[in-house]
Design an enzyme around this catalytic site. Structure first.
Site, short mmCIF file in Angstrom:
data_model
loop_
_atom_site.label_atom_id
_atom_site.label_comp_id
_atom_site.label_asym_id
_atom_site.label_seq_id
_atom_site.Cartn_x
_atom_site.Cartn_y
_atom_site.Cartn_z
CE LYS A 1 -5.67 53.91 20.97
NZ LYS A 1 -6.78 52.96 21.09
NE ARG B 1 -10.36 45.71 20.55
CZ ARG B 1 -9.07 45.51 20.54
NH1 ARG B 1 -8.52 44.77 19.61
NH2 ARG B 1 -8.30 46.03 21.46
CD GLU C 1 -8.44 51.84 25.67
OE1 GLU C 1 -8.71 51.50 24.50
OE2 GLU C 1 -7.40 52.47 25.96
#
Length: 189
Positions: A120, A36, A32
């Site tokens: 999640k 950012r 993943e």
């Protein structure tokens, strides 16, 4: 989907291939890549093209624009720290799995209403860990969880052994020797 989803922060595009290769060499075929950093989109594209059999997704996707960019770059799944209706709708239209962060019954109910089956649970350590996860799982038998945040080698087996855990996520394998860390993880799975 793999049982472990490494959360990967790529700050320099040149780190993409060696990082993905280290994961693969350690026996983990999933990553993943967080949205950012300035090079996140390019890193997802490079990883997806270089390792077409690897399950490369985009993390920290917080809006529709990022989601569209990530999917266009080749992301095979999308992860968010929270639930975004906009991202959920885009992923559904593109048939891309979406794993939003959900820690309250209300958020989980909203995810169910959007047709999601996996969420999640982040940050797992802050929101009560496995004990809280088990409590949340009880009223939502149709939901599976990806606990992320506070999962490491000391509690990985505990989380993975709970039948409502779809996979675990985290960056704990990204510190130090990635390949050796991944091999240690695979010994526990």
């Amino acid at each position: 989907m793999d049982k472990v989803i490494p959360v990967v922060v790529i700050k320099d595009i040149n780190d993409t291939i060696p990082t993905m290769q280290a994961l693969i060499d350690g026996g983990i075929n999933c990553a993943e890549i967080t949205f950012r950093t300035a090079c996140a989109e390019d890193a997802i594209k490079l990883a997806s093209q270089t390792f077409p059999d690897m399950n490369v997704g985009a993390g920290t996707v917080i809006n529709g624009e990022q989601c569209k960019k990530a999917i266009k770059a080749g992301a095979k799944f999308i992860v968010s720290p929270g639930l975004s209706v906009e991202v959920a709708k885009i992923c559904k239209s593109k048939k891309i799995p979406y794993f939003p962060g959900c820690v309250t019954p209300t958020e989980i109910m909203q995810a169910i209403a959007l047709g999601l089956e996996v969420v999640k649970f982040f940050p797992a350590n802050v929101y009560g860990g496995l004990k809280a996860l088990k409590s949340l799982a009880a009223p939502f038998p149709q939901i599976k969880f990806i606990p992320t945040g506070g999962v490491d080698l000391t509690n990985l087996t505990e989380f993975i052994s709970f039948e409502k855990v779809y996979a675990v996520g985290g960056s704990f394998m990204m510190k130090g020797d990635i390949t050796e860390n991944c091999k240690e993880i695979n010994k526990l799975l």
